[in-house]
Motif scaffolding. Sequence first.
Motif, mmCIF file in Angstrom:
data_model
loop_
_atom_site.group_PDB
_atom_site.id
_atom_site.type_symbol
_atom_site.label_atom_id
_atom_site.label_comp_id
_atom_site.label_asym_id
_atom_site.label_seq_id
_atom_site.Cartn_x
_atom_site.Cartn_y
_atom_site.Cartn_z
ATOM 1 N N MET A 1 0.834 -1.193 0.000
ATOM 2 C CA MET A 1 0.000 0.000 0.000
ATOM 3 C C MET A 1 0.875 1.252 0.000
ATOM 4 N N TRP A 2 1.986 1.198 0.736
ATOM 5 C CA TRP A 2 2.883 2.346 0.820
ATOM 6 C C TRP A 2 3.483 2.648 -0.552
ATOM 7 N N VAL A 3 3.887 1.615 -1.268
ATOM 8 C CA VAL A 3 4.469 1.793 -2.594
ATOM 9 C C VAL A 3 3.442 2.392 -3.548
ATOM 10 N N MET A 4 2.217 1.912 -3.454
ATOM 11 C CA MET A 4 1.166 2.454 -4.318
ATOM 12 C C MET A 4 0.928 3.932 -4.033
ATOM 13 N N SER A 5 1.053 4.339 -2.780
ATOM 14 C CA SER A 5 0.875 5.745 -2.426
ATOM 15 C C SER A 5 1.963 6.603 -3.059
ATOM 16 N N ILE A 6 3.195 6.130 -2.988
ATOM 17 C CA ILE A 6 4.310 6.894 -3.578
ATOM 18 C C ILE A 6 4.134 6.979 -5.093
ATOM 19 N N ILE A 7 3.811 5.849 -5.714
ATOM 20 C CA ILE A 7 3.583 5.852 -7.162
ATOM 21 C C ILE A 7 2.442 6.807 -7.511
ATOM 22 N N GLY A 8 1.392 6.790 -6.704
ATOM 23 C CA GLY A 8 0.253 7.669 -6.949
ATOM 24 C C GLY A 8 0.624 9.135 -6.885
ATOM 25 N N ILE A 9 1.432 9.515 -5.907
ATOM 26 C CA ILE A 9 1.844 10.916 -5.781
ATOM 27 C C ILE A 9 2.646 11.342 -7.002
ATOM 28 N N VAL A 10 3.600 10.515 -7.395
ATOM 29 C CA VAL A 10 4.425 10.837 -8.567
ATOM 30 C C VAL A 10 3.566 10.859 -9.828
ATOM 31 N N TRP A 11 2.733 9.842 -10.002
ATOM 32 C CA TRP A 11 1.904 9.735 -11.197
ATOM 33 C C TRP A 11 0.947 10.912 -11.340
ATOM 34 N N PHE A 12 0.266 11.248 -10.255
ATOM 35 C CA PHE A 12 -0.683 12.355 -10.312
ATOM 36 C C PHE A 12 0.031 13.690 -10.522
ATOM 37 N N SER A 13 1.195 13.853 -9.923
ATOM 38 C CA SER A 13 1.951 15.090 -10.124
ATOM 39 C C SER A 13 2.355 15.245 -11.588
ATOM 40 N N LEU A 14 2.879 14.166 -12.169
ATOM 41 C CA LEU A 14 3.250 14.217 -13.584
ATOM 42 C C LEU A 14 2.038 14.448 -14.474
ATOM 43 N N SER A 15 0.951 13.782 -14.173
ATOM 44 C CA SER A 15 -0.270 13.969 -14.971
ATOM 45 C C SER A 15 -0.737 15.414 -14.906
ATOM 46 N N LEU A 16 -0.735 15.996 -13.711
ATOM 47 C CA LEU A 16 -1.169 17.382 -13.560
ATOM 48 C C LEU A 16 -0.256 18.332 -14.320
ATOM 49 N N ILE A 17 1.052 18.099 -14.240
ATOM 50 C CA ILE A 17 2.002 18.952 -14.961
ATOM 51 C C ILE A 17 1.750 18.868 -16.463
ATOM 52 N N PHE A 18 1.581 17.647 -16.973
ATOM 53 C CA PHE A 18 1.346 17.496 -18.405
ATOM 54 C C PHE A 18 -0.016 18.044 -18.828
ATOM 55 N N ILE A 19 -1.033 17.882 -17.997
ATOM 56 C CA ILE A 19 -2.351 18.441 -18.322
ATOM 57 C C ILE A 19 -2.253 19.956 -18.438
ATOM 58 N N LEU A 20 -1.598 20.583 -17.458
ATOM 59 C CA LEU A 20 -1.461 22.039 -17.491
ATOM 60 C C LEU A 20 -0.590 22.497 -18.664
ATOM 61 N N ALA A 21 0.444 21.714 -18.997
ATOM 62 C CA ALA A 21 1.329 22.092 -20.098
ATOM 63 C C ALA A 21 0.625 22.001 -21.450
ATOM 64 N N PHE A 22 -0.221 20.981 -21.626
ATOM 65 C CA PHE A 22 -0.866 20.769 -22.916
ATOM 66 C C PHE A 22 -2.247 21.407 -23.035
ATOM 67 N N MET A 23 -2.772 21.955 -21.952
ATOM 68 C CA MET A 23 -4.144 22.448 -21.945
ATOM 69 C C MET A 23 -4.379 23.516 -23.017
ATOM 70 N N ASP A 24 -3.448 24.438 -23.191
ATOM 71 C CA ASP A 24 -3.648 25.528 -24.151
ATOM 72 C C ASP A 24 -3.308 25.128 -25.577
ATOM 73 N N THR A 25 -2.338 24.209 -25.732
ATOM 74 C CA THR A 25 -1.881 23.887 -27.083
ATOM 75 C C THR A 25 -2.514 22.624 -27.653
ATOM 76 N N ASP A 26 -2.657 21.598 -26.847
ATOM 77 C CA ASP A 26 -3.149 20.318 -27.355
ATOM 78 C C ASP A 26 -4.143 19.715 -26.353
ATOM 79 N N VAL A 27 -5.410 19.985 -26.584
ATOM 80 C CA VAL A 27 -6.458 19.544 -25.660
ATOM 81 C C VAL A 27 -6.540 18.018 -25.617
ATOM 82 N N ASP A 28 -6.333 17.362 -26.742
ATOM 83 C CA ASP A 28 -6.388 15.898 -26.772
ATOM 84 C C ASP A 28 -5.297 15.280 -25.898
ATOM 85 N N ALA A 29 -4.112 15.843 -25.934
ATOM 86 C CA ALA A 29 -3.021 15.334 -25.094
ATOM 87 C C ALA A 29 -3.343 15.559 -23.617
ATOM 88 N N ALA A 30 -3.904 16.706 -23.299
ATOM 89 C CA ALA A 30 -4.271 16.988 -21.907
ATOM 90 C C ALA A 30 -5.322 15.996 -21.416
#
Length: 92
Positions: A1-30
């Motif tokens: 469970m602890w490992v899944m939590s760490i993976i979740g934090i990293v995964w969600f952080s990366l997803s949020l960064i990429f969503i914000l980065a692509f939101m204005d230029t490429d909606v499909d990628a976001a």
Amino acid sequence: MWVMSIIGIVWFSLSLIFILAFMDTDVDAAMGWGMLGMLYAIPYAIVGIVTTKKKSKDDSTSMQQLINLNELKEKGILTDDEFQFKKQQILG
């Protein structure tokens, strides 16, 4: 469970960064990164629910066993030493 939590934090952080980065230029990628985040979130939520329910069920079972042991001790069926030994087995 602890490992899944760490993976979740990293995964969600990366997803949020990429969503914000692509939101204005490429909606499909976001949207794609948002969906990838959801693919992790759903199984993680299910595992969390199952783990929590299993843990609470185990706690109530242990409590019931202790109550039954105490009743046997009060009736004189178990000695103090036997009661303490069994109690340690249940709690240990």
